[in-house]
Design a protein around this motif. Sequence first.
Motif, PDB file in Angstrom:
ATOM      1  N   ASN A  92       0.736  -1.081   0.137  1.00 62.15           N
ATOM      2  CA  ASN A  92       0.150   0.141  -0.151  1.00 62.15           C
ATOM      3  C   ASN A  92       0.914   1.561   0.536  1.00 62.15           C
ATOM      4  OD1 ASN A  92       0.389   1.298   2.703  1.00 62.15           O
ATOM      5  ND2 ASN A  92      -0.350  -0.967   3.292  1.00 62.15           N
ATOM      6  N   PRO A  93       0.257   2.478  -0.354  1.00 63.93           N
ATOM      7  CA  PRO A  93       1.100   4.018  -0.260  1.00 63.93           C
ATOM      8  C   PRO A  93       1.726   3.664   1.555  1.00 63.93           C
ATOM      9  CG  PRO A  93      -1.154   3.763  -1.286  1.00 63.93           C
ATOM     10  CD  PRO A  93      -1.250   2.113  -0.626  1.00 63.93           C
ATOM     11  N   TRP A  94       1.603   3.721   2.084  1.00 64.01           N
ATOM     12  CA  TRP A  94       2.089   3.941   3.221  1.00 64.01           C
ATOM     13  C   TRP A  94       3.946   3.549   3.509  1.00 64.01           C
ATOM     14  CZ3 TRP A  94       1.852   8.051   5.397  1.00 64.01           C
ATOM     15  CH2 TRP A  94       0.627   9.057   5.963  1.00 64.01           C
TER      16      TRP A  94
END
Length: 118
Positions: free
Chosen positions: A10-12
């Motif tokens: 995911n982006p994080w």
Amino acid sequence: MQSINITAINPWFMVVFLGTAAACIFLAIVSLSKWHQPSVVYLLIGSLLYLAGTVLVTIAFNVPLNDALAIAKPDSPDGANLWAKYLSNWTIWNHVRTIAALAAAVLLTIALCDQTVQ
């Protein structure tokens, strides 16, 4: 594990994983220009250890294992065989990543503490 592999990307996660790698590249380059300082060896080795032991191991070993697992049919005999091999190999490489990341964190912390004392 298939669903974990989907959820984990995911982006994080990517910001932290690749951001830390970018920071380590920067620190390694900076450390070469400050080689005369006593604690810089910790900075260089910690940065290189993170890059090789965490990023490179992830890209070279864990990602291909995850990709192979992603297309496996969990309820098939081939899926069961793949899972047995996957579990053994992935666990070994995950231990390498964990040890490398912890050692890098210790070395980078030593470098940071040495800088704050001086």
